[in-house]
Motif scaffolding. Structure first.
Motif, PDB file in Angstrom:
ATOM      1  N   LYS A 270     -40.985-104.815  -3.525  1.00  0.00           N
ATOM      2  CA  LYS A 270     -39.902-103.841  -3.645  1.00  0.00           C
ATOM      3  C   LYS A 270     -39.361-103.812  -5.082  1.00  0.00           C
ATOM      4  O   LYS A 270     -39.145-102.745  -5.656  1.00  0.00           O
ATOM      5  CB  LYS A 270     -38.791-104.224  -2.670  1.00  0.00           C
ATOM      6  CG  LYS A 270     -37.739-103.188  -2.529  1.00  0.00           C
ATOM      7  CD  LYS A 270     -36.887-103.488  -1.308  1.00  0.00           C
ATOM      8  CE  LYS A 270     -35.903-102.343  -1.123  1.00  0.00           C
ATOM      9  NZ  LYS A 270     -34.585-102.796  -0.813  1.00  0.00           N
ATOM     10  N   GLU A 271     -39.201-104.972  -5.652  1.00  0.00           N
ATOM     11  CA  GLU A 271     -38.697-105.033  -7.029  1.00  0.00           C
ATOM     12  C   GLU A 271     -39.690-104.405  -8.007  1.00  0.00           C
ATOM     13  O   GLU A 271     -39.306-103.758  -8.973  1.00  0.00           O
ATOM     14  CB  GLU A 271     -38.410-106.490  -7.424  1.00  0.00           C
ATOM     15  CG  GLU A 271     -37.236-107.064  -6.653  1.00  0.00           C
ATOM     16  CD  GLU A 271     -36.753-108.398  -7.203  1.00  0.00           C
ATOM     17  OE1 GLU A 271     -37.064-108.732  -8.359  1.00  0.00           O
ATOM     18  OE2 GLU A 271     -36.052-109.106  -6.454  1.00  0.00           O
ATOM     19  N   MET A 272     -40.972-104.586  -7.731  1.00  0.00           N
ATOM     20  CA  MET A 272     -41.992-103.997  -8.608  1.00  0.00           C
ATOM     21  C   MET A 272     -41.987-102.476  -8.525  1.00  0.00           C
ATOM     22  O   MET A 272     -42.165-101.792  -9.525  1.00  0.00           O
ATOM     23  CB  MET A 272     -43.370-104.557  -8.243  1.00  0.00           C
ATOM     24  CG  MET A 272     -43.542-106.004  -8.689  1.00  0.00           C
ATOM     25  SD  MET A 272     -44.921-106.825  -7.866  1.00  0.00           S
ATOM     26  CE  MET A 272     -46.284-105.744  -8.284  1.00  0.00           C
ATOM     27  N   VAL A 273     -41.789-101.951  -7.310  1.00  0.00           N
ATOM     28  CA  VAL A 273     -41.713-100.488  -7.154  1.00  0.00           C
ATOM     29  C   VAL A 273     -40.512 -99.964  -7.932  1.00  0.00           C
ATOM     30  O   VAL A 273     -40.617 -98.979  -8.682  1.00  0.00           O
ATOM     31  CB  VAL A 273     -41.631-100.099  -5.655  1.00  0.00           C
ATOM     32  CG1 VAL A 273     -41.339 -98.609  -5.501  1.00  0.00           C
ATOM     33  CG2 VAL A 273     -42.919-100.473  -4.931  1.00  0.00           C
ATOM     34  N   GLU A 274     -39.382-100.632  -7.810  1.00  0.00           N
ATOM     35  CA  GLU A 274     -38.176-100.196  -8.543  1.00  0.00           C
ATOM     36  C   GLU A 274     -38.416-100.253 -10.059  1.00  0.00           C
ATOM     37  O   GLU A 274     -38.049 -99.339 -10.799  1.00  0.00           O
ATOM     38  CB  GLU A 274     -36.973-101.074  -8.163  1.00  0.00           C
ATOM     39  CG  GLU A 274     -36.442-100.736  -6.770  1.00  0.00           C
ATOM     40  CD  GLU A 274     -35.563-101.826  -6.170  1.00  0.00           C
ATOM     41  OE1 GLU A 274     -35.279-102.835  -6.853  1.00  0.00           O
ATOM     42  OE2 GLU A 274     -35.166-101.659  -4.997  1.00  0.00           O
TER      43      GLU A 274
ATOM     44  N   LEU B 294     -41.453-116.163  -1.633  1.00  0.00           N
ATOM     45  CA  LEU B 294     -40.151-116.416  -1.007  1.00  0.00           C
ATOM     46  C   LEU B 294     -39.063-116.331  -2.060  1.00  0.00           C
ATOM     47  O   LEU B 294     -39.286-116.618  -3.227  1.00  0.00           O
ATOM     48  CB  LEU B 294     -40.155-117.794  -0.337  1.00  0.00           C
ATOM     49  CG  LEU B 294     -41.155-117.900   0.821  1.00  0.00           C
ATOM     50  CD1 LEU B 294     -41.393-119.340   1.206  1.00  0.00           C
ATOM     51  CD2 LEU B 294     -40.693-117.096   2.020  1.00  0.00           C
ATOM     52  N   GLY B 295     -37.893-115.886  -1.644  1.00  0.00           N
ATOM     53  CA  GLY B 295     -36.761-115.834  -2.569  1.00  0.00           C
ATOM     54  C   GLY B 295     -36.486-114.459  -3.151  1.00  0.00           C
ATOM     55  O   GLY B 295     -35.476-114.252  -3.820  1.00  0.00           O
ATOM     56  N   CYS B 296     -37.408-113.504  -2.941  1.00  0.00           N
ATOM     57  CA  CYS B 296     -37.148-112.116  -3.362  1.00  0.00           C
ATOM     58  C   CYS B 296     -38.171-111.243  -2.654  1.00  0.00           C
ATOM     59  O   CYS B 296     -39.141-111.749  -2.110  1.00  0.00           O
ATOM     60  CB  CYS B 296     -37.302-111.958  -4.879  1.00  0.00           C
ATOM     61  SG  CYS B 296     -39.003-111.993  -5.478  1.00  0.00           S
TER      62      CYS B 296
ATOM     63  N   ALA C 157     -39.705-124.162   1.457  1.00  0.00           N
ATOM     64  CA  ALA C 157     -38.895-123.120   0.804  1.00  0.00           C
ATOM     65  C   ALA C 157     -38.263-122.206   1.850  1.00  0.00           C
ATOM     66  O   ALA C 157     -37.096-121.815   1.732  1.00  0.00           O
ATOM     67  CB  ALA C 157     -39.754-122.322  -0.163  1.00  0.00           C
ATOM     68  N   PHE C 158     -39.013-121.896   2.875  1.00  0.00           N
ATOM     69  CA  PHE C 158     -38.511-120.994   3.929  1.00  0.00           C
ATOM     70  C   PHE C 158     -37.316-121.616   4.634  1.00  0.00           C
ATOM     71  O   PHE C 158     -36.283-120.965   4.847  1.00  0.00           O
ATOM     72  CB  PHE C 158     -39.647-120.730   4.926  1.00  0.00           C
ATOM     73  CG  PHE C 158     -39.236-119.866   6.089  1.00  0.00           C
ATOM     74  CD1 PHE C 158     -39.163-118.472   5.940  1.00  0.00           C
ATOM     75  CD2 PHE C 158     -38.968-120.414   7.331  1.00  0.00           C
ATOM     76  CE1 PHE C 158     -38.812-117.675   7.022  1.00  0.00           C
ATOM     77  CE2 PHE C 158     -38.611-119.614   8.411  1.00  0.00           C
ATOM     78  CZ  PHE C 158     -38.533-118.239   8.253  1.00  0.00           C
ATOM     79  N   TYR C 159     -37.402-122.899   4.980  1.00  0.00           N
ATOM     80  CA  TYR C 159     -36.316-123.525   5.725  1.00  0.00           C
ATOM     81  C   TYR C 159     -35.153-123.933   4.830  1.00  0.00           C
ATOM     82  O   TYR C 159     -34.023-124.033   5.300  1.00  0.00           O
ATOM     83  CB  TYR C 159     -36.835-124.720   6.526  1.00  0.00           C
ATOM     84  CG  TYR C 159     -37.567-124.254   7.775  1.00  0.00           C
ATOM     85  CD1 TYR C 159     -36.865-123.646   8.805  1.00  0.00           C
ATOM     86  CD2 TYR C 159     -38.929-124.415   7.883  1.00  0.00           C
ATOM     87  CE1 TYR C 159     -37.525-123.195   9.933  1.00  0.00           C
ATOM     88  CE2 TYR C 159     -39.610-123.959   9.027  1.00  0.00           C
ATOM     89  CZ  TYR C 159     -38.894-123.360  10.031  1.00  0.00           C
ATOM     90  OH  TYR C 159     -39.536-122.903  11.139  1.00  0.00           O
ATOM     91  N   GLU C 160     -35.431-124.169   3.557  1.00  0.00           N
ATOM     92  CA  GLU C 160     -34.333-124.611   2.686  1.00  0.00           C
ATOM     93  C   GLU C 160     -33.409-123.487   2.263  1.00  0.00           C
ATOM     94  O   GLU C 160     -32.225-123.646   2.186  1.00  0.00           O
ATOM     95  CB  GLU C 160     -34.897-125.321   1.443  1.00  0.00           C
ATOM     96  CG  GLU C 160     -35.190-126.783   1.744  1.00  0.00           C
ATOM     97  CD  GLU C 160     -35.936-127.472   0.615  1.00  0.00           C
ATOM     98  OE1 GLU C 160     -36.199-126.828  -0.426  1.00  0.00           O
ATOM     99  OE2 GLU C 160     -36.259-128.648   0.792  1.00  0.00           O
ATOM    100  N   ASN C 161     -33.975-122.316   1.956  1.00  0.00           N
ATOM    101  CA  ASN C 161     -33.069-121.303   1.416  1.00  0.00           C
ATOM    102  C   ASN C 161     -33.390-119.855   1.695  1.00  0.00           C
ATOM    103  O   ASN C 161     -32.697-118.979   1.167  1.00  0.00           O
ATOM    104  CB  ASN C 161     -32.916-121.490  -0.115  1.00  0.00           C
ATOM    105  CG  ASN C 161     -34.265-121.572  -0.779  1.00  0.00           C
ATOM    106  OD1 ASN C 161     -35.186-120.892  -0.366  1.00  0.00           O
ATOM    107  ND2 ASN C 161     -34.389-122.424  -1.800  1.00  0.00           N
ATOM    108  N   ASP C 162     -34.387-119.535   2.489  1.00  0.00           N
ATOM    109  CA  ASP C 162     -34.658-118.095   2.620  1.00  0.00           C
ATOM    110  C   ASP C 162     -34.200-117.525   3.944  1.00  0.00           C
ATOM    111  O   ASP C 162     -34.071-118.213   4.896  1.00  0.00           O
ATOM    112  CB  ASP C 162     -36.151-117.839   2.405  1.00  0.00           C
ATOM    113  CG  ASP C 162     -36.474-117.987   0.942  1.00  0.00           C
ATOM    114  OD1 ASP C 162     -36.058-117.133   0.179  1.00  0.00           O
ATOM    115  OD2 ASP C 162     -37.109-118.985   0.579  1.00  0.00           O
TER     116      ASP C 162
END
Ligand code: G1P
Length: 235
Positions: free
Chosen positions: A110-114, A104-106, A230-235
């Motif tokens: 996708k970032e690894m592919v980039e 959660l949070g990114c 984590a999902f309910y707090e900020n994602d």
């Protein structure tokens, strides 16, 4: 690029509910956790997703059946993560997203592919730093800069070359399947993906990418609770 999501484990840390509901199907909001991981693979650019399941986890099949980019393979014996991945062999670059590791949070994949595209399409392992007293739960890297020079599965704190841990996401060349086919059992008597990657390092460069999100192991009640929080707090 293809994706493999191993989701064949028995979920023993989440019994008795996992007698009927696979841990990967527990809800995060209104979606099963596994669907968030499928979404992550798709938005990272995977055009086919192979879900590795086992007998008793047909709920996964029922839920995702009919989606044109998803297919299912069975792991008939629990011989380890490397063995599970091998059941889903593809002839393409492959993203491996562990079905019980929710990030959660990114969008880690996708970032690894980039990151890979900026490093000559090299292999990339998604990592997180862990407290030294917990290294024995993870694959641990030895790095020079970002480059991985060695890896060891579940070392003791004394053996561990760093605190950089494999954290549920891998981007690997198709060549990994050749290494998996000849991989002998390692830690716990299992065919370890870490061991096959380690042998691959001699011929294929690989980089450690510490992604900015938080990995939650939803395979146990506490990790699942943290994922929901984590999902309910900020994602
Ligand atoms: C697996 C891998 C390990 C990795 C961990 C978390 O272990 O073998 O290298 O660090 O996932 O991604 P498991 O948690 O299945 O024992």
């Amino acid at each position: 690029m293809k994706a493999i999501i191993p989701a064949a484990g028995h979920g023993t840390r989440f019994l008795p509910v996992t007698r009927v509901v696979p841990k990967e199907m527990l809800p995060i909001g209104a979606k099963p956790a596994l669907e968030l991981i499928v979404d992550e693979a798709r938005s990272a650019g995977a055009d086919e997703i192979v879900l590795v399941i086992s007998e008793g986890k047909e709920l996964i099949r029922r839920y995702f059946e009919g989606q044109s980019d998803i297919r299912f393979v069975y792991q008939k014996e629990q011989k380890g993560l490397g063995h599970a991945v091998l059941q889903a062999e593809v002839d393409d670059e492959v993203l491996i997203l562990l079905g019980d590791a929710l990030v959660l949070g990114c969008n880690a994949a996708k970032e690894m592919v980039e990151f890979s595209r900026k490093h000559g399409d090299a292999a990339v392992i998604g990592c997180e730093r862990v407290p030294m007293e917990k290294v024995s739960r993870y694959g641990i890297m030895k790095t020079e800069g970002d480059r991985i020079v060695d890896m060891v599965e579940k070392p003791t704190p004394e053996e561990a070359p760093s605190d950089i841990a494999v954290a549920g996401r891998y981007l690997l060349p198709a060549a990994i399947f050749g290494y998996l086919k000849t991989q002998t059992p390692g830690k716990g008597g299992e065919i370890q993906l870490t061991d096959a990657i380690r042998r691959m390092l001699a011929e294929y460069p690989a980089y450690a990418y510490v992604y900015p999100g938080h990995r939650q192991d939803i395979g146990n009640p506490e990790g699942y609770f943290n994922a929901l929080k984590a999902f309910y707090e900020n994602d």
